[in-house]
Design a protein around this motif. Structure first.
Motif, PDB file in Angstrom:
ATOM      1  N   GLY A 201       5.166 190.671  51.099  1.00  0.00           N
ATOM      2  CA  GLY A 201       4.969 189.465  50.308  1.00  0.00           C
ATOM      3  C   GLY A 201       4.773 188.226  51.177  1.00  0.00           C
ATOM      4  O   GLY A 201       5.033 188.231  52.392  1.00  0.00           O
ATOM      5  N   GLY A 202       4.335 187.168  50.518  1.00  0.00           N
ATOM      6  CA  GLY A 202       4.144 185.899  51.205  1.00  0.00           C
ATOM      7  C   GLY A 202       5.466 185.332  51.705  1.00  0.00           C
ATOM      8  O   GLY A 202       5.520 184.641  52.715  1.00  0.00           O
ATOM      9  N   LYS A 203       6.547 185.651  50.992  1.00  0.00           N
ATOM     10  CA  LYS A 203       7.856 185.147  51.423  1.00  0.00           C
ATOM     11  C   LYS A 203       8.212 185.678  52.800  1.00  0.00           C
ATOM     12  O   LYS A 203       8.677 184.927  53.665  1.00  0.00           O
TER      13      LYS A 203
ATOM     14  N   TRP B 288       8.180 173.733  47.282  1.00  0.00           N
ATOM     15  CA  TRP B 288       8.709 175.032  46.855  1.00  0.00           C
ATOM     16  C   TRP B 288       9.960 175.290  47.712  1.00  0.00           C
ATOM     17  O   TRP B 288       9.894 175.208  48.952  1.00  0.00           O
TER      18      TRP B 288
ATOM     19  N   ASN C 145       2.687 174.588  44.737  1.00  0.00           N
ATOM     20  CA  ASN C 145       3.792 174.897  43.832  1.00  0.00           C
ATOM     21  C   ASN C 145       4.875 173.882  44.199  1.00  0.00           C
ATOM     22  O   ASN C 145       5.331 173.904  45.347  1.00  0.00           O
TER      23      ASN C 145
ATOM     24  N   ASP D 249      -0.181 177.615  53.504  1.00  0.00           N
ATOM     25  CA  ASP D 249       0.166 178.601  52.476  1.00  0.00           C
ATOM     26  C   ASP D 249      -0.884 178.533  51.363  1.00  0.00           C
ATOM     27  O   ASP D 249      -0.945 177.567  50.613  1.00  0.00           O
TER      28      ASP D 249
ATOM     29  N   TYR E 177      -2.026 180.179  46.106  1.00  0.00           N
ATOM     30  CA  TYR E 177      -2.729 179.919  44.838  1.00  0.00           C
ATOM     31  C   TYR E 177      -4.202 179.556  45.051  1.00  0.00           C
ATOM     32  O   TYR E 177      -4.858 179.090  44.119  1.00  0.00           O
TER      33      TYR E 177
ATOM     34  N   THR F  74      -0.886 186.021  50.225  1.00  0.00           N
ATOM     35  CA  THR F  74      -0.242 187.067  49.443  1.00  0.00           C
ATOM     36  C   THR F  74      -1.182 187.641  48.382  1.00  0.00           C
ATOM     37  O   THR F  74      -2.074 186.934  47.890  1.00  0.00           O
TER      38      THR F  74
ATOM     39  N   SER G 103       0.193 188.629  45.652  1.00  0.00           N
ATOM     40  CA  SER G 103       1.043 188.524  44.454  1.00  0.00           C
ATOM     41  C   SER G 103       0.365 187.896  43.246  1.00  0.00           C
ATOM     42  O   SER G 103       0.380 188.464  42.158  1.00  0.00           O
ATOM     43  N   LYS G 104      -0.169 186.695  43.448  1.00  0.00           N
ATOM     44  CA  LYS G 104      -0.672 185.957  42.283  1.00  0.00           C
ATOM     45  C   LYS G 104      -2.132 186.301  42.027  1.00  0.00           C
ATOM     46  O   LYS G 104      -2.530 186.504  40.887  1.00  0.00           O
TER      47      LYS G 104
END
Ligand code: PLP
Length: 376
Positions: free
Chosen positions: A81-83, A107, A157, A185, A188, A216, A218-219
């Motif tokens: 993940g991006g985290k 964020w 974010n 980052d 999005y 990522t 993820s989104k």
């Protein structure tokens, strides 16, 4: 808020939960099929710590095709993940006591990833009047002798603000001059609603080794639970990230990496459809919130969050947005995330990664709730 909303739901109440940070759509079927096929094909063993070579190459290809920026596969590390990408980049880059400029509202993980690496987040406050946009000038004022890195999250974010291409380029030049790394980052980025595209190759040329992308699946591909992200940057940094992975998690899940390569290499129409859907929701939610008396609201330029200013509804009785959101949840069953967590008291984050009918009902309930308060 998400947990409190969950508890109320479990108790049988109908809750409209706008605190969630993930797409409401399912992972596209071809990606799921690729994971299943990978399992049957025996992709069930360790991968190299930096990720499967085919996925590192697929990430590089995707950035070349979409962002027109060139990274070699050796300049890509695949992460959980991006985290984890952010965590690893901070661990690899920062020494104890280093400063990292984090534009606010922010964020929360940006601040914590910096602290976990022994660094100190230095917040640079963007202003609602400026659309919460980050500028090179704003950053330059926050630099210290110890600044090692600067975070840029675009679209942001929680604000949905996008950095202007010229500002990002100016920041890249500043990065080289003042010797800090840009942690860019772009979680999005594929969900931006038009506007000028960032010129990442120019940024990379200007910043040289000091430009690092945190990204990522993820989104963009509705894959939050799959846990695939990446770091793009100089090989030395990527190797350091891989070394940390090698002695902690070993690698991201192997068959999931195969599916992520399918996501990146396959047709991108799913992404365009997703972005169009969020844009449609933005077209509804932004004017609807801004029409509530006393609320001001910057129009998000990407992502799926909107960040209204609710300060005028604070009072002795409801002194913080934390209290306001708590009351809104209790009385009207609507969950928002109070701005305090993003370093922005007075605001609240609403995620529009929910169906439009639910957004309509949510706005009605928010308006009813606020209508019962005294407007200051
Ligand atoms: N960066 C930003 C700005 C985010 O909002 C998120 C998730 O909410 C992430 C990175 C990381 O997402 P993930 O770890 O699911 O890839």
């Amino acid at each position: 808020m998400s947990q409190r909303a969950g508890a109320l739901k479990a108790a049988g109440r109908r809750i409209l939960d706008f605190s969630v940070g993930e797409p409401d759509q399912e992972t596209p079927a071809p990606i799921v099929a690729a994971a299943v096929a990978a399992l049957h094909a025996g992709k069930t063993r360790y991968s190299p710590a930096a990720g499967l070579p085919e996925l590192r190459a697929a990430v590089a290809r995707r950035y070349a095709a979409t962002d027109r920026v060139s990274f070699t596969p050796e300049e890509v590390a695949v992460t959980v993940g991006g985290k984890q990408a952010l965590y690893l980049a901070c661990q690899a880059l920062l020494d104890l006591g280093d400063d990292v400029v984090v534009p606010s509202p922010y964020w929360p993980t940006f601040a914590e990833a910096v602290r976990l690496a022994g660094g100190r987040p230095v917040f640079a406050k963007t202003r609602e009047e400026d659309g919460f946009r980050v500028t090179a000038r704003l950053i330059s004022r926050a630099l210290t002798r110890k600044t090692r890195a600067v975070v840029v999250n675009s679209p942001s974010n929680p604000t949905g603000a996008v950095i202007q291409p010229a500002e990002l380029l100016a920041l890249a030049r500043l990065a080289r001059r003042r010797r800090f790394t840009i942690l860019y980052d772009d979680t999005y980025a594929r969900l931006a609603f038009g506007g000028a595209h960032p010129r990442l190759q120019a940024v990379r040329d200007a910043a040289g080794e000091r430009f690092v992308v945190i990204g990522t699946a993820s989104k963009t591909y509705c894959m939050t639970g799959w846990r695939i992200g990446w770091v793009l940057g100089p090989k030395a940094l990527v190797d350091a990230c891989a070394a940390l992975v090698s002695h902690s998690t070993q690698c991201p899940t192997t068959f999931v990496q195969v599916a992520a390569a399918q996501a990146l290499d396959g047709p991108q129409d799913v992404v365009l459809t997703l972005a169009a859907e969020y844009r449609r929701r933005r077209e509804y939610i932004h004017p609807a919130l801004a029409a509530i008396p006393g609320i001001t609201c910057v129009r998000p330029a990407g992502g799926f969050y909107v960040f209204p200013n609710m300060e005028r509804y604070l009072s002795r009785d409801v002194p913080t947005t934390l209290a306001l959101c708590g009351r809104l949840l209790e009385k009207q069953g609507v969950a928002l995330v109070p701005g305090e967590g993003f370093g922005a008291p007075g605001y609240a984050r609403l995620s529009f990664a929910r169906p439009i009918e639910e957004l309509r009902e949510g706005v009605d309930r928010i308006a009813t709730f606020l209508g019962g308060l005294v407007l200051g």
